[in-house]
Design a protein around this motif. Structure first.
Motif, PDB file in Angstrom:
ATOM      1  N   THR A  99       0.843  -1.190   0.000  1.00 28.65           N
ATOM      2  CA  THR A  99       0.000   0.000   0.000  1.00 28.65           C
ATOM      3  C   THR A  99       0.876   1.236   0.000  1.00 28.65           C
ATOM      4  N   SER A 100       0.403   2.276  -0.647  1.00 23.25           N
ATOM      5  CA  SER A 100       1.124   3.549  -0.643  1.00 23.25           C
ATOM      6  C   SER A 100       0.433   4.571   0.253  1.00 23.25           C
ATOM      7  N   VAL A 101      -0.606   4.126   0.984  1.00 23.32           N
ATOM      8  CA  VAL A 101      -1.367   5.012   1.863  1.00 23.32           C
ATOM      9  C   VAL A 101      -0.634   5.135   3.195  1.00 23.32           C
ATOM     10  N   GLU A 102      -0.501   6.373   3.663  1.00 18.59           N
ATOM     11  CA  GLU A 102       0.131   6.615   4.963  1.00 18.59           C
ATOM     12  C   GLU A 102      -0.732   6.021   6.073  1.00 18.59           C
ATOM     13  N   PRO A 103      -0.112   5.324   7.021  1.00 19.69           N
ATOM     14  CA  PRO A 103      -0.902   4.782   8.119  1.00 19.69           C
ATOM     15  C   PRO A 103      -1.389   5.905   9.032  1.00 19.69           C
ATOM     16  N   PRO A 104      -2.516   5.679   9.682  1.00 14.77           N
ATOM     17  CA  PRO A 104      -3.009   6.699  10.616  1.00 14.77           C
ATOM     18  C   PRO A 104      -2.096   6.778  11.841  1.00 14.77           C
ATOM     19  N   ALA A 105      -2.068   7.940  12.443  1.00 19.29           N
ATOM     20  CA  ALA A 105      -1.285   8.105  13.670  1.00 19.29           C
ATOM     21  C   ALA A 105      -2.046   7.457  14.815  1.00 19.29           C
ATOM     22  N   ILE A 106      -1.402   6.507  15.476  1.00 17.57           N
ATOM     23  CA  ILE A 106      -2.001   5.830  16.628  1.00 17.57           C
ATOM     24  C   ILE A 106      -1.037   6.017  17.789  1.00 17.57           C
ATOM     25  N   ALA A 107      -1.516   6.630  18.858  1.00 16.77           N
ATOM     26  CA  ALA A 107      -0.672   6.923  20.017  1.00 16.77           C
ATOM     27  C   ALA A 107       0.021   5.658  20.523  1.00 16.77           C
ATOM     28  N   GLY A 108       1.342   5.723  20.641  1.00 18.00           N
ATOM     29  CA  GLY A 108       2.129   4.616  21.169  1.00 18.00           C
ATOM     30  C   GLY A 108       2.358   3.481  20.179  1.00 18.00           C
ATOM     31  N   CYS A 109       1.921   3.622  18.957  1.00 20.97           N
ATOM     32  CA  CYS A 109       2.062   2.544  17.976  1.00 20.97           C
ATOM     33  C   CYS A 109       3.252   2.809  17.062  1.00 20.97           C
ATOM     34  N   THR A 110       4.149   1.853  17.000  1.00 20.39           N
ATOM     35  CA  THR A 110       5.294   1.946  16.095  1.00 20.39           C
ATOM     36  C   THR A 110       5.356   0.719  15.188  1.00 20.39           C
ATOM     37  N   GLY A 111       4.262  -0.002  15.104  1.00 22.41           N
ATOM     38  CA  GLY A 111       4.224  -1.237  14.313  1.00 22.41           C
ATOM     39  C   GLY A 111       4.380  -0.979  12.824  1.00 22.41           C
ATOM     40  N   ALA A 112       5.275  -1.734  12.194  1.00 24.01           N
ATOM     41  CA  ALA A 112       5.547  -1.577  10.761  1.00 24.01           C
ATOM     42  C   ALA A 112       4.359  -1.977   9.900  1.00 24.01           C
ATOM     43  N   VAL A 127      -8.463   0.778  11.988  1.00 21.98           N
ATOM     44  CA  VAL A 127      -7.152   0.429  11.449  1.00 21.98           C
ATOM     45  C   VAL A 127      -6.271   0.187  12.670  1.00 21.98           C
ATOM     46  N   PRO A 128      -6.109  -1.083  13.079  1.00 28.73           N
ATOM     47  CA  PRO A 128      -5.388  -1.376  14.310  1.00 28.73           C
ATOM     48  C   PRO A 128      -3.867  -1.253  14.169  1.00 28.73           C
ATOM     49  N   CYS A 129      -3.223  -1.092  15.300  1.00 28.85           N
ATOM     50  CA  CYS A 129      -1.767  -1.090  15.373  1.00 28.85           C
ATOM     51  C   CYS A 129      -1.305  -2.534  15.156  1.00 28.85           C
ATOM     52  N   THR A 130      -0.489  -2.767  14.135  1.00 32.00           N
ATOM     53  CA  THR A 130       0.000  -4.121  13.863  1.00 32.00           C
ATOM     54  C   THR A 130       1.503  -4.091  13.673  1.00 32.00           C
ATOM     55  N   GLU A 131       2.154  -5.160  14.076  1.00 35.07           N
ATOM     56  CA  GLU A 131       3.613  -5.226  14.062  1.00 35.07           C
ATOM     57  C   GLU A 131       4.201  -5.549  12.691  1.00 35.07           C
ATOM     58  N   GLN A 132       3.602  -6.508  11.987  1.00 35.12           N
ATOM     59  CA  GLN A 132       4.214  -6.959  10.737  1.00 35.12           C
ATOM     60  C   GLN A 132       3.354  -6.646   9.522  1.00 35.12           C
ATOM     61  N   VAL A 133       4.022  -6.409   8.402  1.00 38.07           N
ATOM     62  CA  VAL A 133       3.342  -6.225   7.125  1.00 38.07           C
ATOM     63  C   VAL A 133       2.896  -7.616   6.658  1.00 38.07           C
TER      64      VAL A 133
END
Length: 185
Positions: A99-112, A127-133
């Motif tokens: 995807t080329s869409v920017e992920p939403p900003a989720i507080a405390g989320c750094t999941g790739a 759109v949940p915080c997820t660790e892996q693509v």
């Protein structure tokens, strides 16, 4: 010499008649194979069916014959394999590998993988915080052809060249594509 021309003319006429007959036979055969049986209620090849190992029931077809319905879990992919969706009576989860869409900003989320998963439940779109693509679909995942829909309970997903659209009975949902992630009203 006149007899030779008359013979040639007769041979040419026979050749043309035989060609004409072959063309008519070919046209009738093509019509029967490609367009015949317009009222045939049998689903065509490539129609989505249940691919869940735990499911023993096949989906039923709606009157419009473009929506496969089921009361069980369904897993399917877009024709490109980039989008994979899992549907249950509780909701829909779709993943998108590229995807080329920017992920939403989720507080405390750094999941790739954030931005590569989108869900729909009675609580709405998330759109949940997820660790892996996620990976693209494998060959064992049923393909939902463009223009076809899959329904489980109150949820319906439709595959299109513009992405995968999924909605609940109230019309709320999402469309996800490589260059787009849109919430539907």
């Amino acid at each position: 010499m006149t007899g030779a021309l008359a013979g040639l003319s007769r041979g040419l006429k026979i050749f043309l008649v035989v060609d004409l007959v072959l063309i008519v036979v070919l046209a009738v055969t093509a019509i029967l194979l490609l367009g015949g049986g317009g009222d045939d209620p049998t689903p065509q090849a490539g129609t989505p069916t249940s691919s869940t190992a735990t499911s023993s029931s096949e989906p039923t077809r709606s009157a419009s014959d473009d929506v496969a319905t089921s009361d069980t879990e369904q897993r399917f992919a877009s024709p490109t394999g980039n989008i994979v969706c899992d549907m249950t009576g509780e909701g829909v989860t779709c993943t998108i590998a590229n995807t080329s869409v920017e992920p939403p900003a989720i507080a405390g989320c750094t999941g790739a993988g954030t931005g590569h998963v989108i869900t729909l439940t009675t609580g709405g779109v998330d759109v949940p915080c997820t660790e892996q693509v996620p990976d693209a679909a494998g060959g064992d995942v049923e393909v939902l052809e463009y223009g076809s829909s899959q329904q489980v309970g109150e949820y319906t997903c439709t595959s299109g060249s513009d992405g995968m659209s999924c909605t609940g009975a109230d019309g709320v949902g999402f469309r996800v594509a490589t260059a787009e992630r849109v919430e539907l009203p």
